[in-house]
Design an enzyme around this catalytic site. Structure first.
Site, PDB file in Angstrom:
ATOM      1  N   GLY A 289     -15.688  80.827 131.918  1.00 25.73           N
ATOM      2  CA  GLY A 289     -17.000  81.650 131.864  1.00 25.73           C
ATOM      3  C   GLY A 289     -16.587  82.916 131.201  1.00 25.73           C
ATOM      4  N   TYR A 352     -25.339  87.187 131.107  1.00 23.35           N
ATOM      5  CA  TYR A 352     -24.482  86.829 132.394  1.00 23.35           C
ATOM      6  C   TYR A 352     -25.309  86.451 133.421  1.00 23.35           C
ATOM      7  CZ  TYR A 352     -20.567  86.474 135.421  1.00 23.35           C
ATOM      8  OH  TYR A 352     -19.267  86.292 136.237  1.00 23.35           O
ATOM      9  N   THR A 387      -9.117  90.737 139.713  1.00 27.23           N
ATOM     10  CA  THR A 387      -8.492  89.870 138.563  1.00 27.23           C
ATOM     11  C   THR A 387      -8.403  91.007 137.421  1.00 27.23           C
ATOM     12  OG1 THR A 387     -10.721  89.486 137.778  1.00 27.23           O
ATOM     13  CG2 THR A 387      -9.961  87.868 139.201  1.00 27.23           C
TER      14      THR A 387
HETATM   15  P1  NAI Z   1     -10.918  85.124 132.996  1.00 25.06           P
HETATM   16  O1  NAI Z   1     -11.486  85.664 131.892  1.00 25.06           O
HETATM   17  O2  NAI Z   1      -9.855  85.811 133.585  1.00 25.06           O
HETATM   18  O3  NAI Z   1     -10.627  83.659 132.835  1.00 25.06           O
HETATM   19  C1  NAI Z   1     -11.518  82.778 132.267  1.00 25.06           C
HETATM   20  C2  NAI Z   1     -10.784  81.529 131.561  1.00 25.06           C
HETATM   21  O4  NAI Z   1     -11.932  80.667 131.049  1.00 25.06           O
HETATM   22  C3  NAI Z   1      -9.969  81.973 130.570  1.00 25.06           C
HETATM   23  O5  NAI Z   1      -8.681  81.508 130.552  1.00 25.06           O
HETATM   24  C4  NAI Z   1     -10.513  81.482 129.285  1.00 25.06           C
HETATM   25  O6  NAI Z   1      -9.793  81.364 128.097  1.00 25.06           O
HETATM   26  C5  NAI Z   1     -11.286  80.429 129.710  1.00 25.06           C
HETATM   27  N1  NAI Z   1     -12.566  80.066 128.762  1.00 25.06           N
HETATM   28  C6  NAI Z   1     -13.351  80.732 128.421  1.00 25.06           C
HETATM   29  N2  NAI Z   1     -14.155  80.226 127.496  1.00 25.06           N
HETATM   30  C7  NAI Z   1     -13.709  78.792 127.532  1.00 25.06           C
HETATM   31  C8  NAI Z   1     -14.072  77.821 126.623  1.00 25.06           C
HETATM   32  N3  NAI Z   1     -15.393  77.647 125.778  1.00 25.06           N
HETATM   33  N4  NAI Z   1     -13.385  76.422 126.986  1.00 25.06           N
HETATM   34  C9  NAI Z   1     -12.507  76.421 127.705  1.00 25.06           C
HETATM   35  N5  NAI Z   1     -12.080  77.492 128.496  1.00 25.06           N
HETATM   36  C10 NAI Z   1     -12.725  78.814 128.224  1.00 25.06           C
HETATM   37  O7  NAI Z   1     -12.105  84.985 134.265  1.00 25.06           O
HETATM   38  P2  NAI Z   1     -12.004  85.023 135.866  1.00 25.06           P
HETATM   39  O8  NAI Z   1     -12.166  86.497 136.515  1.00 25.06           O
HETATM   40  O9  NAI Z   1     -10.906  84.367 136.177  1.00 25.06           O
HETATM   41  O10 NAI Z   1     -13.498  84.168 136.161  1.00 25.06           O
HETATM   42  C11 NAI Z   1     -13.528  82.756 136.253  1.00 25.06           C
HETATM   43  C12 NAI Z   1     -14.929  82.584 136.660  1.00 25.06           C
HETATM   44  O11 NAI Z   1     -15.272  83.440 137.805  1.00 25.06           O
HETATM   45  C13 NAI Z   1     -15.735  82.634 135.464  1.00 25.06           C
HETATM   46  O12 NAI Z   1     -16.935  81.836 135.403  1.00 25.06           O
HETATM   47  C14 NAI Z   1     -16.282  84.127 135.935  1.00 25.06           C
HETATM   48  O13 NAI Z   1     -17.666  84.165 135.304  1.00 25.06           O
HETATM   49  C15 NAI Z   1     -16.547  84.030 137.506  1.00 25.06           C
HETATM   50  N6  NAI Z   1     -16.648  85.188 138.217  1.00 25.06           N
HETATM   51  C16 NAI Z   1     -15.402  86.162 138.287  1.00 25.06           C
HETATM   52  C17 NAI Z   1     -15.615  87.483 138.922  1.00 25.06           C
HETATM   53  C18 NAI Z   1     -14.571  88.215 139.138  1.00 25.06           C
HETATM   54  O14 NAI Z   1     -14.796  89.094 139.897  1.00 25.06           O
HETATM   55  N7  NAI Z   1     -13.225  88.225 138.337  1.00 25.06           N
HETATM   56  C19 NAI Z   1     -16.879  87.582 139.782  1.00 25.06           C
HETATM   57  C20 NAI Z   1     -18.125  86.434 139.835  1.00 25.06           C
HETATM   58  C21 NAI Z   1     -17.738  85.409 138.914  1.00 25.06           C
END
Ligand code: NAI
Length: 446
Positions: A289, A352, A387
């Site tokens: 995401g 988002y 994170t």
């Molecule tokens: P992050 O940004 O650290 O990791 C996301 C990963 O997804 C990255 O490795 C990125 O390269 C990969 N990615 C992005 N676009 C891509 C694509 N088109 N194809 C393949 N891979 C792709 O984010 P995080 O914090 O680990 O978040 C993971 C999920 O959790 C996301 O869906 C985010 O929206 C959701 N989330 C996170 C929260 C938080 O507090 N960190 C809160 C609520 C939801």
């Protein structure tokens, strides 16, 4: 990514200072470690009727120390409040007030779990009132609990029993350290599908799981947790994250697939990789995401379209390919990562929140399509998780955001991963189309 305040107030001098100044004192949460007991202390099962009796008998067969009546001043690991027979609001009084008398005896990091019937399953106004009343009761009680204790509820749809496989699966999850940052939430058990694993420490043994966005953050934590639980794991991320992705793949003894999930053929590429390298595909975790925050008044087309493309359109397209594939027919499971922003809204995140609200709508509508193959699909909505993303929030804003929940701290990536691993397991096979929040019961918003 470390919460220094929580560390500080849990040590000698810090503890004294916080107490004297009346500052909040978040506790270090009990998190799952392999081999750890399910609960720490006796389990009190409150409530009358055959549903409560059958549940108590099952807990005894799990070798838990079960009480049907409170023993004064005995420290309790959990209270299970069985309210499945409540037909009028007045019926709640006796079991609820009996449980209330034991609340002061809850140990740190204890659990309260309600087991009741889903209000949607009745047309009788008084019964619906009693059932919906449990919702308000549990959410309020969760806000009153202290010292890392949580309150969550299981809702039984028509036909489901207190001992249905996924009612027991959800109960185990809520009682355990796997649900440390899940608070004030409900899971609905809608069918008899699913079963408890033969080995509680390896619930995903024999399964092949794909995790998108697994090069870092929550995705990497999901890969590690699924591996710990016995799955063979394929990690997916964009080519630019290839080095980090390879490291995660090595760590979980799995394989890496460099792929932009918004590509037209992403679904087929995922299936081909899983089938060629591991002989099949059982579990897909949509975690990848992105955020491109801007007030809507300043929003440009690029920010809007990229967030929709990655966060929801890609998931829809990949699901379509999987649903059409003969390789995704053996009790397939999909779990999607949504966000509390998609529920409560968040300033600067219209794009988002639209994408994450979209994930929840998609999950609900896809559930019947997967049911045809004994499958399930659910979403997990994280709140404030420690994170790299949340580490970039300015200090004061971050400090407020991470304290404004019932547990007074941010969650860990592993907390989100635990909820996903549970929903991806056969123990949750009778739960589908649901959204489970992992937010410590956010106090602001929905
Ligand atoms: P992050 O940004 O650290 O990791 C996301 C990963 O997804 C990255 O490795 C990125 O390269 C990969 N990615 C992005 N676009 C891509 C694509 N088109 N194809 C393949 N891979 C792709 O984010 P995080 O914090 O680990 O978040 C993971 C999920 O959790 C996301 O869906 C985010 O929206 C959701 N989330 C996170 C929260 C938080 O507090 N960190 C809160 C609520 C939801």
């Amino acid at each position: 990514m470390t919460d220094k305040y929580t560390q500080f107030v849990n040590r000698g001098l810090g503890k004294d200072i916080a107490k004297k100044l009346g500052l909040s004192q978040p506790v270090v949460l009990r998190r799952h470690r392999p081999g750890q007991p399910l609960v720490q202390g006796p389990v009190l099962v409150q409530g009358a009727g055959s549903g409560a009796d059958e549940l108590a008998a099952t807990l005894l067969s799990w070798n838990l120390d079960v009480r049907r009546h409170a023993v004064p001043r005995e420290k309790l690991g959990a209270i299970i409040l069985v309210l499945d027979e409540a037909a009028r609001p007045e019926d709640l009084e006796k079991p609820v007030l009996s449980a209330a008398a034991s609340l002061r005896d809850l140990a740190a990091n204890a659990r309260v779990v309600t087991v009741s019937r889903a209000a949607a399953g009745t047309t009788d106004p008084a019964t619906a009132a009693a059932r919906q009343g449990v919702d308000g009761l549990l959410r309020s009680l969760a806000k009153e609990l202290r010292a890392g204790a949580t309150g969550n509820g299981i809702l039984l749809a028509d036909g489901a029993r207190t001992t249905s496989p996924s009612a027991l699966g959800a109960l185990r999850f809520f009682l355990s350290g796997r649900s440390a940052f899940v608070d004030g939430q409900f899971l609905t058990v809608s069918s008899e599908a699913g079963h408890l694993p033969a080995d509680a420490e390896k619930p995903l043994a024999g399964k092949v799981a794909v995790v998108t966005g697994a090069a870092r953050g929550i995705g990497a934590a999901i890969a590690r947790t699924l591996y710990r639980d016995g799955a063979t794991v394929v990690v997916v991320d964009i080519p630019a994250a290839g080095d980090h992705l390879a490291k995660v793949a090595n760590e979980v003894h799995g394989t890496a697939l460099q792929l932009d999930i918004s590509r037209e053929d992403a679904g087929q590429r995922i299936i081909d990789h899983a089938v060629e390298r591991h002989g099949g595909l059982d579990i897909l975790i949509h975690n990848a995401g992105i955020t491109r925050d801007k007030l809507l008044a300043n929003m440009d087309q690029g920010r809007w379209s990229s967030v929709i493309a990655v966060n929801i359109a890609a998931q829809l397209r990949i699901n379509e390919a999987l649903l059409a594939s003969e390789h995704f027919r053996n009790s397939p499971r999909i779990v999607s990562v949504a966000s509390t922003s998609g529920i409560a809204g968040n300033r600067g995140q219209t794009n988002y929140a639209a994408s994450k609200g979209g994930v929840m709508g998609m999950v609900r509508a896809t559930a019947p399509l997967l049911a045809a193959h004994g499958g399930s699909i659910n979403a997990v909505a994280p709140g404030f998780i420690e994170t790299e993303m949340t580490d970039r929030i300015p200090f004061a804003t971050r400090e407020v955001a991470r304290r404004l929940n019932s547990l007074q701290q941010g969650g860990q990536p592993g907390d989100v991963a635990e909820a996903i691993a549970f929903l991806a397991s056969d123990a949750a096979g009778g739960i589908s189309g649901e959204v489970l929040r992992v937010c410590g019961q956010n106090l602001v918003g929905a």
